[in-house]
Scaffold this motif. Sequence first.
Motif, mmCIF file in Angstrom:
data_model
loop_
_atom_site.group_PDB
_atom_site.id
_atom_site.type_symbol
_atom_site.label_atom_id
_atom_site.label_comp_id
_atom_site.label_asym_id
_atom_site.label_seq_id
_atom_site.Cartn_x
_atom_site.Cartn_y
_atom_site.Cartn_z
ATOM 1 N N VAL A 231 0.928 -1.405 0.111
ATOM 2 C CA VAL A 231 -0.066 0.010 0.013
ATOM 3 C C VAL A 231 0.849 1.247 0.004
ATOM 4 O O VAL A 231 1.575 1.306 0.998
ATOM 5 C CB VAL A 231 -0.860 0.103 1.115
ATOM 6 C CG1 VAL A 231 -1.808 1.178 1.121
ATOM 7 C CG2 VAL A 231 -1.832 -1.138 1.542
ATOM 8 N N GLU A 232 0.861 2.087 -1.104
ATOM 9 C CA GLU A 232 1.977 3.134 -1.272
ATOM 10 C C GLU A 232 1.188 4.443 -0.317
ATOM 11 O O GLU A 232 -0.058 4.254 -0.437
ATOM 12 C CB GLU A 232 1.927 3.461 -2.707
ATOM 13 C CG GLU A 232 2.473 2.222 -3.552
ATOM 14 C CD GLU A 232 2.667 2.613 -5.111
ATOM 15 O OE1 GLU A 232 2.212 3.543 -5.338
ATOM 16 O OE2 GLU A 232 3.481 1.665 -5.743
ATOM 17 N N GLN A 233 1.928 5.231 -0.025
ATOM 18 C CA GLN A 233 1.662 6.453 0.664
ATOM 19 C C GLN A 233 0.653 7.219 0.054
ATOM 20 O O GLN A 233 -0.484 7.575 0.472
ATOM 21 C CB GLN A 233 2.872 7.200 0.861
ATOM 22 C CG GLN A 233 2.660 8.440 1.763
ATOM 23 C CD GLN A 233 2.288 8.290 3.280
ATOM 24 O OE1 GLN A 233 3.016 7.955 3.786
ATOM 25 N NE2 GLN A 233 0.933 8.630 3.528
ATOM 26 N N GLU A 234 0.548 7.330 -1.516
ATOM 27 C CA GLU A 234 -0.385 8.204 -1.981
ATOM 28 C C GLU A 234 -1.581 7.749 -2.169
ATOM 29 O O GLU A 234 -2.676 8.349 -2.061
ATOM 30 C CB GLU A 234 0.259 8.408 -3.628
ATOM 31 C CG GLU A 234 -0.737 9.203 -4.502
ATOM 32 C CD GLU A 234 -0.265 9.192 -5.805
ATOM 33 O OE1 GLU A 234 -0.998 9.832 -6.580
ATOM 34 O OE2 GLU A 234 0.824 8.628 -6.327
ATOM 35 N N GLN A 235 -1.816 6.305 -2.108
ATOM 36 C CA GLN A 235 -3.038 5.359 -1.995
ATOM 37 C C GLN A 235 -3.591 5.512 -0.794
ATOM 38 O O GLN A 235 -4.878 5.682 -0.474
ATOM 39 C CB GLN A 235 -2.780 4.083 -2.627
ATOM 40 C CG GLN A 235 -1.951 3.982 -4.039
ATOM 41 C CD GLN A 235 -2.903 4.875 -5.059
ATOM 42 O OE1 GLN A 235 -4.084 4.765 -5.401
ATOM 43 N NE2 GLN A 235 -2.028 5.700 -5.909
ATOM 44 N N ALA A 236 -2.932 5.400 0.263
ATOM 45 C CA ALA A 236 -3.305 5.461 1.652
ATOM 46 C C ALA A 236 -3.806 7.005 1.837
ATOM 47 O O ALA A 236 -5.014 6.981 2.644
ATOM 48 C CB ALA A 236 -2.409 5.235 2.542
ATOM 49 N N ASP A 237 -3.191 7.773 1.349
ATOM 50 C CA ASP A 237 -3.812 9.249 1.595
ATOM 51 C C ASP A 237 -4.993 9.467 0.871
ATOM 52 O O ASP A 237 -6.094 10.196 1.380
ATOM 53 C CB ASP A 237 -2.739 10.383 0.964
ATOM 54 C CG ASP A 237 -1.485 10.489 1.686
ATOM 55 O OD1 ASP A 237 -1.609 10.004 2.836
ATOM 56 O OD2 ASP A 237 -0.488 10.911 1.096
ATOM 57 N N ILE A 238 -5.376 8.792 -0.320
ATOM 58 C CA ILE A 238 -6.638 9.043 -1.105
ATOM 59 C C ILE A 238 -7.807 8.402 -0.274
ATOM 60 O O ILE A 238 -8.949 8.916 -0.016
ATOM 61 C CB ILE A 238 -6.463 8.326 -2.310
ATOM 62 C CG1 ILE A 238 -5.655 9.111 -3.433
ATOM 63 C CG2 ILE A 238 -7.748 7.943 -3.034
ATOM 64 C CD1 ILE A 238 -5.301 8.163 -4.830
ATOM 65 N N ILE A 239 -7.291 7.150 0.183
ATOM 66 C CA ILE A 239 -8.519 6.505 1.078
ATOM 67 C C ILE A 239 -8.750 7.293 2.362
ATOM 68 O O ILE A 239 -9.901 7.737 2.752
ATOM 69 C CB ILE A 239 -8.234 5.046 1.637
ATOM 70 C CG1 ILE A 239 -7.907 4.281 0.293
ATOM 71 C CG2 ILE A 239 -8.782 4.257 2.340
ATOM 72 C CD1 ILE A 239 -6.954 2.982 0.252
ATOM 73 N N ASN A 240 -7.521 7.614 3.266
ATOM 74 C CA ASN A 240 -7.805 8.334 4.595
ATOM 75 C C ASN A 240 -8.661 9.664 4.284
ATOM 76 O O ASN A 240 -9.392 10.046 4.885
ATOM 77 C CB ASN A 240 -6.501 8.576 5.084
ATOM 78 C CG ASN A 240 -5.748 7.327 5.694
ATOM 79 O OD1 ASN A 240 -6.673 6.333 5.939
ATOM 80 N ND2 ASN A 240 -4.740 7.352 5.374
ATOM 81 N N GLU A 241 -8.309 10.451 3.057
ATOM 82 C CA GLU A 241 -8.788 11.656 2.864
ATOM 83 C C GLU A 241 -10.306 11.493 2.496
ATOM 84 O O GLU A 241 -11.193 12.491 2.930
ATOM 85 C CB GLU A 241 -8.131 12.489 1.921
ATOM 86 C CG GLU A 241 -6.679 12.947 2.224
ATOM 87 C CD GLU A 241 -5.973 13.483 1.124
ATOM 88 O OE1 GLU A 241 -6.593 13.513 -0.096
ATOM 89 O OE2 GLU A 241 -4.763 13.893 1.339
ATOM 90 N N ALA A 242 -10.618 10.344 1.861
ATOM 91 C CA ALA A 242 -12.136 10.291 1.464
ATOM 92 C C ALA A 242 -12.912 9.746 2.807
ATOM 93 O O ALA A 242 -14.022 10.323 3.033
ATOM 94 C CB ALA A 242 -12.293 9.201 0.407
ATOM 95 N N LYS A 243 -12.381 9.078 3.688
ATOM 96 C CA LYS A 243 -13.051 8.465 4.969
ATOM 97 C C LYS A 243 -13.120 9.636 5.864
ATOM 98 O O LYS A 243 -14.097 10.009 6.505
ATOM 99 C CB LYS A 243 -12.034 7.591 5.827
ATOM 100 C CG LYS A 243 -12.891 6.988 6.738
ATOM 101 C CD LYS A 243 -13.777 5.899 6.355
ATOM 102 C CE LYS A 243 -14.451 4.979 7.394
ATOM 103 N NZ LYS A 243 -15.250 3.878 7.038
#
Length: 343
Positions: A231-243
Amino acid sequence: MKTSDFNFDLPEELIAQEPLADRASSRLLVVDGRTNDWTHKHFRDIKGYLKEGDCLVINNTRVLPARLYGERVGTGATIEVLLLVRRELDLWEVLVKPGKKARVGEKISFGGGKLVAEVMEVIEGGNRIIRFTYDGVFEQILDELGEMPLPPYITHRLEDKERYQTVYAKHEGSAAAPTAGLHFTPELLEEIRGLGVKIANVTLHVGLGTFRPVKVDDVLNHEMHSEYYVVEQEQADIINEAKAAGGRIFSVGTTSTRTLESVTDENGIVQPGSGWTKIFIYPGYTFKIVDCLITNFHLPESTLIMLVSAFVGKELTMQAYAEAVKEQYRFFSFGDACLFLTK
């Protein structure tokens, strides 16, 4: 909790043997865990359940043409090799049939010598460690000689290897496809993006254990197989920001779900990183990040139907499966899909 609690009767003719010509034309059973109701749709209708601010999480693993048929050097005896895990550049853990003909030191030739394997070690469980030698690029040779490792319940030959890949498959390493993603087309994904839905990528290389049945009577005694995730940082950020903004997390498949639940901390924050997960999700598990689940119909008494039962409850899951059988949905890897909603 008994394994037999997750059994159901499935007529053999409902096991899909071939993919549909149009990926998105498969059927979709929408199950609402809030009302215990369901609706019959087609997969392309899934965009009607997504809204601006939501996040769709997909597994971008790519399936290796991991089944090789070769000859034992010296005798010409036929040997089947299934690639499981890449240990080093040319060192692989594999499953060999028949195993008794693959002793340490034995050599196996594939494609008239284009690829040669030597058995280096026999490990616990009977798998082998083999080292490949070849001239050229391994991935190109494998693509030429290898076959897709279709599950044992699919008996038809797959003419187009790409139909056992998602349209967004990128990182090679799986022994099986993340089949919930097989329903998406590039056009459908663009329509979903156009709704203002974010799409995040995770990687979980699906292992052979996906097909292995639960052999213990008590679910709690089952030991899960390990699978490698990234799980890359950029993808984790997308998920966390949406949540954080109130969006829902739609997980595409049990593989994405296991990845997300493995890397999410107790505060509901996805942590980037890589490693191996053996997470086993069964009823009683509290989900930390996933709000909605898109998945295919799974085998009776499998860890996958247990995961779904944990998500919306065993009773509703088994009712939905009974409905799918009654309405003659297509089952398993090339079959139809479910959307389970909890918010």
